[in-house]
Write an enzyme that holds these catalytic residues in place. Structure first.
Site, PDB file in Angstrom:
ATOM      1  N   LYS A   1      29.551  60.363 -25.029  1.00  0.00           N
ATOM      2  CA  LYS A   1      29.996  59.510 -23.926  1.00  0.00           C
ATOM      3  C   LYS A   1      28.808  59.007 -23.108  1.00  0.00           C
ATOM      4  CE  LYS A   1      34.418  61.932 -23.569  1.00  0.00           C
ATOM      5  NZ  LYS A   1      35.220  62.913 -22.804  1.00  0.00           N
TER       6      LYS A   1
ATOM      7  N   GLY B   1      44.549  64.349 -23.502  1.00  0.00           N
ATOM      8  CA  GLY B   1      45.989  64.112 -23.572  1.00  0.00           C
ATOM      9  C   GLY B   1      46.306  62.893 -24.415  1.00  0.00           C
TER      10      GLY B   1
END
Length: 242
Positions: free
Chosen positions: A11, A108
Site C-alpha cells: 500500500k 471486509g
C-alpha cells in the site's frame, strides 16, 4: 503479510507513487514486522504516554524519498494512535493545510469490493483516451516519475524507544547516557524498574531525541558491548506525526 508488514508495504508503494511520483519499487521499502514487540513494550510505551502502531511512513525532501514500514511509538493524544480493529487511517501532511487524516474500514467484503470497483471504473474511463493522453502512473504522466533516490533506512531520522537489561549498580545509567551524548543523542524519558527479589539485573527503558538511524545503530553497538548490559538492546522508532 499483515504480521510482517508486507501488505502495508504494498500500500505504501502505491501511496508514495501518488504523493511523490516514486517508482513502483517494492524492494525500496524497508519492512519490519511486529514479532519482536513484547507485552512489556506495550506496557512501557503506555507508561511513557505512547501507543505502538504498525505504520507505513513515506516522506520526501530534496535528498530523496523514504519508504518504511515498522512498529512505531506514537503519542497517545494523536488521532492515529487511536485507530484500532479493522479500521485503517491515512495521515497526510500538507504544506499549507497541515495534517489531515482519512479513516475507514480496511477489511471486509464490502469495503474491499468498493475499492476494487473504483479501480475498474478508473480503468474503464481511460479506454477511450488517446495513447498520449492516458494517465499511466497513478494520476501522474509517465514523464513525472520522480528521479529522487530512495533513501536507505540508515539515512532516515527518527527518535527511538530503547529497552535493555542492565546491572543494578551506580554508574550504569551514566555510562549509557555518556555514549548517547557523545553521538549527539539526548534522553527525553527514562523508566528504570526495580529488581525482583534476589536479582541484580533491572530493565531500563529510554526515549531518545531524534537522530540519523546509522548514528543510533553505532550507539547501540557500544552500549551492547558494556559489561553491565545483558544481551541486546531492543529499539522501536518514535514518530510525533505533527
Amino acid at each position: 503479510f499483515d504480521v510482517e508488514g508486507i501488505d502495508a508495504a504494498h500500500k505504501l508503494v502505491i501511496l508514495s507513487a501518488i504523493a511523490f511520483g516514486a517508482p513502483l519499487c517494492f524492494d525500496g521499502v524497508f519492512t519490519e514486522g511486529i514479532t519482536q514487540i513484547s507485552q512489556d513494550d506495550v506496557k512501557y510505551a503506555e507508561e511513557l504516554g505512547y501507543r505502538i502502531k504498525h505504520l507505513g511512513i513515506a516522506k520526501a525532501d530534496d535528498n530523496g524519498i523514504e519508504m518504511r514500514v515498522h512498529p512505531t511509538l506514537i503519542p497517545e493524544s494523536r488521532l492515529v494512535a487511536n485507530v484500532d480493529g479493522v479500521m485503517n487511517a491515512v495521515l497526510v501532511q500538507g504544506d499549507a493545510v497541515g495534517p489531515t487524516m482519512y479513516y475507514g474500514p480496511g477489511a471486509g467484503a464490502e469495503p474491499t469490493a468498493s475499492a476494487v470497483i473504483a479501480d475498474i471504473v478508473d480503468l474503464a474511463r481511460s479506454i477511450d483516451c488517446e495513447a498520449g493522453e492516458r494517465v499511466s502512473h497513478l494520476g501522474r504522466a509517465a514523464n513525472a516519475i520522480s528521479e529522487l533516490p530512495i533513501k536507505p533506512i540508515t539515512d532516515v531520522q527518527s527518535a527511538y524507544y530503547l529497552r535493555m537489561k542492565v546491572f543494578d549498580k551506580t554508574g550504569v545509567l551514566a555510562n549509557i547516557t555518556r555514549i548517547l551524548s557523545a553521538k549527539g543523542i539526548s534522553v527525553e524519558g527514562v523508566i528504570q524498574k526495580q529488581p525482583s527479589k534476589g536479582q541484580d539485573w533491572v530493565k531500563l527503558i529510554m526515549i531518545s531525541s531524534s537522530c540519523i538511524e546509522s548514528t543510533m545503530l553505532a550507539a547501540i553497538a557500544e552500549i551492547e558491548a558494556l559489561d553491565t548490559v545483558d544481551g541486546g538492546v531492543s529499539k522501536i522508532r518514535v514518530e510525533t506525526l505533527g
